[in-house]
Scaffold this motif. Structure first.
Motif, mmCIF file in Angstrom:
data_model
loop_
_atom_site.group_PDB
_atom_site.id
_atom_site.type_symbol
_atom_site.label_atom_id
_atom_site.label_comp_id
_atom_site.label_asym_id
_atom_site.label_seq_id
_atom_site.Cartn_x
_atom_site.Cartn_y
_atom_site.Cartn_z
ATOM 1 N N ARG A 8 0.845 -1.183 0.000
ATOM 2 C CA ARG A 8 0.000 0.000 0.000
ATOM 3 C C ARG A 8 0.881 1.233 0.000
ATOM 4 N NH1 ARG A 8 -0.161 3.127 4.650
ATOM 5 N NH2 ARG A 8 0.216 2.062 6.620
ATOM 6 N N GLY A 9 0.256 2.341 -0.353
ATOM 7 C CA GLY A 9 0.994 3.597 -0.350
ATOM 8 C C GLY A 9 1.099 4.149 1.061
ATOM 9 N N LEU A 85 -11.356 8.902 -1.172
ATOM 10 C CA LEU A 85 -10.381 8.883 -2.269
ATOM 11 C C LEU A 85 -8.974 8.617 -1.723
ATOM 12 C CD1 LEU A 85 -9.852 9.194 -5.282
ATOM 13 C CD2 LEU A 85 -9.551 11.665 -4.917
ATOM 14 N N MET A 86 -8.708 9.235 -0.586
ATOM 15 C CA MET A 86 -7.408 9.044 0.061
ATOM 16 C C MET A 86 -7.178 7.567 0.372
ATOM 17 S SD MET A 86 -6.228 10.998 3.547
ATOM 18 C CE MET A 86 -5.393 12.448 2.964
ATOM 19 N N GLU A 87 -8.188 6.945 0.951
ATOM 20 C CA GLU A 87 -8.076 5.545 1.327
ATOM 21 C C GLU A 87 -7.889 4.668 0.089
ATOM 22 O OE1 GLU A 87 -11.403 3.996 3.620
ATOM 23 O OE2 GLU A 87 -9.995 2.671 4.681
ATOM 24 N N ALA A 88 -8.658 4.979 -0.961
ATOM 25 C CA ALA A 88 -8.566 4.191 -2.191
ATOM 26 C C ALA A 88 -7.160 4.296 -2.798
ATOM 27 C CB ALA A 88 -9.624 4.656 -3.193
ATOM 28 N N LYS A 89 -6.616 5.506 -2.814
ATOM 29 C CA LYS A 89 -5.267 5.702 -3.369
ATOM 30 C C LYS A 89 -4.240 4.872 -2.594
ATOM 31 C CE LYS A 89 -5.972 8.978 -6.467
ATOM 32 N NZ LYS A 89 -5.621 8.849 -7.882
ATOM 33 N N LEU A 90 -4.320 4.966 -1.268
ATOM 34 C CA LEU A 90 -3.340 4.248 -0.447
ATOM 35 C C LEU A 90 -3.463 2.749 -0.671
ATOM 36 C CD1 LEU A 90 -3.624 6.249 2.905
ATOM 37 C CD2 LEU A 90 -1.846 6.466 1.151
ATOM 38 N N ALA A 121 -11.799 17.055 17.866
ATOM 39 C CA ALA A 121 -12.929 16.118 17.777
ATOM 40 C C ALA A 121 -13.386 15.794 16.349
ATOM 41 C CB ALA A 121 -14.082 16.612 18.639
ATOM 42 N N PRO A 122 -13.581 16.788 15.479
ATOM 43 C CA PRO A 122 -14.063 16.443 14.137
ATOM 44 C C PRO A 122 -13.030 15.728 13.269
ATOM 45 C CG PRO A 122 -13.735 18.820 14.338
ATOM 46 C CD PRO A 122 -13.524 18.240 15.697
ATOM 47 N N GLU A 123 -11.791 15.653 13.734
ATOM 48 C CA GLU A 123 -10.739 14.968 12.969
ATOM 49 C C GLU A 123 -10.723 13.467 13.257
ATOM 50 O OE1 GLU A 123 -8.940 16.947 10.834
ATOM 51 O OE2 GLU A 123 -10.186 18.569 11.625
ATOM 52 N N VAL A 124 -11.409 13.067 14.352
ATOM 53 C CA VAL A 124 -11.384 11.662 14.763
ATOM 54 C C VAL A 124 -12.024 10.791 13.696
ATOM 55 C CG1 VAL A 124 -12.251 9.982 16.471
ATOM 56 C CG2 VAL A 124 -11.373 12.219 17.225
ATOM 57 N N GLY A 125 -11.292 9.801 13.222
ATOM 58 C CA GLY A 125 -11.795 8.901 12.193
ATOM 59 C C GLY A 125 -11.199 9.169 10.816
ATOM 60 N N LEU A 126 -10.539 10.296 10.663
ATOM 61 C CA LEU A 126 -9.779 10.515 9.421
ATOM 62 C C LEU A 126 -8.570 9.576 9.449
ATOM 63 C CD1 LEU A 126 -9.824 14.436 9.190
ATOM 64 C CD2 LEU A 126 -10.987 12.835 7.650
ATOM 65 N N VAL A 207 -3.091 0.706 8.004
ATOM 66 C CA VAL A 207 -3.470 2.123 8.091
ATOM 67 C C VAL A 207 -4.261 2.304 9.379
ATOM 68 C CG1 VAL A 207 -4.558 4.060 6.865
ATOM 69 C CG2 VAL A 207 -3.969 1.994 5.615
ATOM 70 N N SER A 208 -3.971 3.361 10.133
ATOM 71 C CA SER A 208 -4.769 3.597 11.340
ATOM 72 C C SER A 208 -5.520 4.912 11.227
ATOM 73 C CB SER A 208 -3.875 3.539 12.574
ATOM 74 O OG SER A 208 -2.787 4.398 12.427
ATOM 75 N N GLN A 209 -6.250 5.266 12.288
ATOM 76 C CA GLN A 209 -7.097 6.449 12.241
ATOM 77 C C GLN A 209 -6.732 7.461 13.313
ATOM 78 O OE1 GLN A 209 -11.243 5.372 12.139
ATOM 79 N NE2 GLN A 209 -10.983 4.176 10.288
ATOM 80 N N LEU A 210 -7.067 8.711 13.034
ATOM 81 C CA LEU A 210 -6.900 9.762 14.033
ATOM 82 C C LEU A 210 -7.996 9.617 15.093
ATOM 83 C CD1 LEU A 210 -6.231 12.936 11.857
ATOM 84 C CD2 LEU A 210 -4.571 11.660 13.229
ATOM 85 N N TRP A 211 -7.912 10.126 16.343
ATOM 86 C CA TRP A 211 -6.738 10.848 16.732
ATOM 87 C C TRP A 211 -5.866 9.928 17.539
ATOM 88 C CZ3 TRP A 211 -5.918 15.760 14.996
ATOM 89 C CH2 TRP A 211 -4.729 16.371 15.435
ATOM 90 N N LEU A 212 -4.592 9.794 17.265
ATOM 91 C CA LEU A 212 -3.767 8.779 17.927
ATOM 92 C C LEU A 212 -3.447 9.153 19.360
ATOM 93 C CD1 LEU A 212 -1.355 8.148 14.963
ATOM 94 C CD2 LEU A 212 -3.375 6.864 15.618
#
Ligand code: FDM
Length: 212
Positions: A8-9, A85-90, A121-126, A207-212
């Motif tokens: 993966r990328g 799209l980000m996930e698909a590219k990676l 808070a709104p970044e969680v899950g990116l 690949v993991s998710q925010l927020w770490l």
């Protein structure tokens, strides 16, 4: 690991104050990785081409006024609209060199006085970056470089505040590069760090998710 379907990328984020050199360096990194045969794209946030991005762009150029919370959530929404799209590219093996991400989101809004936890808070899950590189430059030095274009946040006093919030956000996993060095030296360090990361992701690191 020779199984191609595992490759993966890498999601690589460049952060730093305005005029720290992020944009020039991301261009150089993309050419470098391409030259080595790794599929790679250069991305940036805000992405001003989307509908939300156009609202952000108008705000930054002082053509519209928005409440601090509202613009914060728009910056976050701008990342959410690119998440799939980000996930698909990676997944398809393309690495992304991203000029600014959630850390800019939190540092800039916190510097205005918004609560840091509220900002996160709104970044969680990116998607969480595989690597964050911080191009470290004192705000005064960045200002001397000139080229502050007159956008909303391009003011020395505000950039000093932002720098303090970047420091609060950074953790031991960040790679911090002294961005006062000659551009070629910064480039050389970046290439080494980034290539290591691309290789480790190609070996199947999840690949993991925010927020770490
Ligand atoms: N910025 C950028 C934010 O305030 N929040 C964010 O989430 C992001 C991604 O927007 F001053 C700020 C940082 C900068 C401005 O960025 C535009 P560029 O890199 O100059 O386009």
């Amino acid at each position: 690991n020779n199984n191609k379907s595992d490759t993966r990328g890498a999601l690589i984020v460049l952060e730093g104050l305005d005029r720290s050199g992020k944009t020039s360096q991301s261009g150089r990194l993309v050419s470098y990785l391409n030259g080595l045969g790794y599929p790679v794209e250069s991305w940036r946030f805000p992405d001003r081409d989307t509908a939300v991005g156009k609202m952000i762009s108008s705000y930054l150029s002082n053509q519209s006024q928005l409440d601090d919370h509202t613009i914060h959530l728009l910056f976050s929404a701008n990342r959410w609209e690119k998440r799939s799209l980000m996930e698909a590219k990676l997944k398809s093996g393309t690495s992304l060199i991203v000029d600014r991400y959630s850390y800019s989101g939190v540092a800039f809004s916190s510097a205005k006085g918004l609560d840091m936890e509220w900002c996160k808070a709104p970044e969680v899950g990116l998607l969480a970056p595989d690597l964050v590189v911080y191009l470290d430059i004192p705000p005064e030095k960045a200002a001397e470089r000139g080229g502050y274009g007159g956008e909303r946040y391009e003011k020395l006093e505000f950039q000093k505040n932002v720098a303090q919030y970047y420091k609060k956000l950074s953790d031991a996993s960040w790679k911090i590069i002294d961005a006062c060095q000659p551009m070629e030296d910064v480039e050389k360090l970046l290439k080494e760090i980034v290539l290591d990361c691309v290789k480790s992701c190609a070996n199947g690191k999840p690949v993991s998710q925010l927020w770490l």
